[in-house]
Design an enzyme around this catalytic site. Structure first.
Site, PDB file in Angstrom:
ATOM      1  N   ARG A 228      18.759 -26.658  46.222  1.00  0.00           N
ATOM      2  CA  ARG A 228      19.499 -25.415  46.004  1.00  0.00           C
ATOM      3  C   ARG A 228      20.986 -25.696  46.144  1.00  0.00           C
ATOM      4  NH1 ARG A 228      15.733 -23.832  43.842  1.00  0.00           N
ATOM      5  NH2 ARG A 228      14.435 -22.020  44.247  1.00  0.00           N
ATOM      6  N   GLU A 257      24.777 -20.202  40.120  1.00  0.00           N
ATOM      7  CA  GLU A 257      24.134 -20.418  38.820  1.00  0.00           C
ATOM      8  C   GLU A 257      24.088 -19.136  38.000  1.00  0.00           C
ATOM      9  OE1 GLU A 257      20.345 -22.296  39.434  1.00  0.00           O
ATOM     10  OE2 GLU A 257      21.250 -23.827  40.688  1.00  0.00           O
ATOM     11  N   HIS A 275      19.712 -26.742  35.944  1.00  0.00           N
ATOM     12  CA  HIS A 275      18.539 -26.391  36.754  1.00  0.00           C
ATOM     13  C   HIS A 275      17.234 -26.568  35.955  1.00  0.00           C
ATOM     14  CE1 HIS A 275      17.070 -23.802  40.372  1.00  0.00           C
ATOM     15  NE2 HIS A 275      16.145 -24.658  39.987  1.00  0.00           N
TER      16      HIS A 275
HETATM   17  C1  8YV Z   1      12.761 -22.481  39.448  1.00  0.00           C
HETATM   18  C2  8YV Z   1      12.881 -23.969  41.247  1.00  0.00           C
HETATM   19  O1  8YV Z   1      12.083 -21.725  40.372  1.00  0.00           O
HETATM   20  O2  8YV Z   1      10.647 -23.944  41.969  1.00  0.00           O
HETATM   21  C3  8YV Z   1      11.820 -23.787  42.266  1.00  0.00           C
HETATM   22  O3  8YV Z   1      12.177 -23.497  43.417  1.00  0.00           O
HETATM   23  O4  8YV Z   1      14.012 -24.089  41.548  1.00  0.00           O
HETATM   24  C4  8YV Z   1      12.545 -23.941  39.831  1.00  0.00           C
HETATM   25  O5  8YV Z   1      11.281 -24.410  39.556  1.00  0.00           O
HETATM   26  C5  8YV Z   1      12.293 -22.090  38.127  1.00  0.00           C
HETATM   27  O6  8YV Z   1      13.280 -22.514  37.283  1.00  0.00           O
HETATM   28  C6  8YV Z   1      12.141 -20.585  37.992  1.00  0.00           C
HETATM   29  O7  8YV Z   1      13.280 -19.891  38.386  1.00  0.00           O
END
Ligand code: 8YV
Length: 310
Positions: A228, A257, A275
């Site tokens: 993150r 983001e 991402h």
């Molecule tokens: C996003 C991610 O969730 O799983 C996670 O925590 O960061 C990614 O897989 C996915 O892009 C959906 O928002």
């Protein structure tokens, strides 16, 4: 429209939206607008982009479950969910391999500067007689992992195949790993050629990687983040990259983001991805199926498949 107990919160993967509509006639919440028949809603389906915050929760008196698309659930107000006794599910494990693959790609690209050298070829600089500057060797380097969870372990396994030594820092030591535990994050950064972030997001890890950790990583050090953006003090990272305190960065995640600061995009020693860590057809499909399995389990009164302990 028929009464439905499933609510889609924000845009989701199109195939998941279609299935939520076809199977559950899910309602879609429009930000700010009142939810018609809100008392019928038992399940909210969301992702990291939106999440269920206290304000939405207040409008849903009979909510039983938030099914989060993604392993990271920091987009939701977990304290509010816990206080109300609302369950939460996420999509762990199915994305470990793809996120670890992304970390590997970022490591190789940041050490070897492949994106910038590719730009060099396309710009005709090689053809004009110039040579691309020498870069740093990745194989055999020391990799520090911040957060030795399931994704961290998959990163460790991959970099070991490149002859790398693996160190890690975690809240507590993890039994059964071949990696060496380092009790302080600054010491981990000091001893590592690259620091890979695979720790959870949210308030508990906010700005864990700050100016001090970046200084410890050093002028040849590489920072890779597939977790993150909030884990890194982005302003401190920009300053460290600009003045050479740190050597380079491979980033899949950012603080605000989808905005990526222009300062980062202007640096040749930064690799910036939008991402895409879990973003393959296979993995996103598995994540979608896991969300749907949790929704079905809740509606059938069966145990949830991947509950999060709140
Ligand atoms: C996003 C991610 O969730 O799983 C996670 O925590 O960061 C990614 O897989 C996915 O892009 C959906 O928002």
């Amino acid at each position: 429209m028929n009464a439905t107990s499933v609510l889609q919160v924000g845009p989701l993967m199109p195939a998941l939206e279609t299935q939520l509509n076809d199977e559950f006639a899910a309602r879609v919440v429009t930000p700010g607008a009142p939810i018609e028949g809100a008392e019928e809603i038992r399940i909210a389906v969301t992702s990291g982009r939106n999440g269920v915050k206290a304000e939405l929760l207040e409008q849903l008196p009979n909510l039983e479950l938030v099914a989060n698309f993604g392993v990271g659930y920091d987009g939701n107000d977990t304290a509010a969910l816990k206080a109300r006794g609302v369950a939460l599910t996420n999509t762990p494990d199915v994305l470990n391999a793809c996120v670890a693959d992304t970390a590997l790609g970022l490591l190789l690209n940041a050490f070897r500067r492949f994106p910038d050298s590719e730009r060099f070829t396309r710009a005709g600089e090689w053809a004009a007689g110039a040579n691309y500057p020498l870069t740093r060797r990745f194989s055999g380097s020391t990799i520090g992992i911040l957060g030795m969870g399931r994704i961290g372990a998959d990163v460790a396994q991959r970099v070991e195949a490149f002859g790398c030594k693996v160190l890690y820092h975690n809240r507590r030591e993890v039994p059964g790993t071949t990696a060496e535990y380092v009790g302080s994050l600054e010491e981990l950064a000091r001893r590592s050629d690259a620091l890979v972030i695979t720790v959870v997001g949210g308030p508990s890890t906010k700005h864990l990687v700050d100016a001090g950790v970046l200084a410890a990583l050093g002028p040849d050090g590489i920072l890779v983040n597939v977790a993150r953006g909030t884990v890194v003090d982005e302003a401190a990272l920009i300053a460290a990259l600009q003045d050479g305190t740190v050597g380079g960065a491979g980033l899949d995640v950012f603080e605000e983001e989808p905005q990526v600061p222009a300062e980062l995009l202007n640096l040749p020693n930064v690799v910036a991805l939008p991402h895409v860590g879990s973003g393959t057809v296979e993995t996103r499909n598995d994540m979608k199926n896991l969300v749907l399995e949790n929704v079905r389990a809740q509606l059938a009164g069966e145990p949830l498949v991947t509950p999060v302990e709140l």
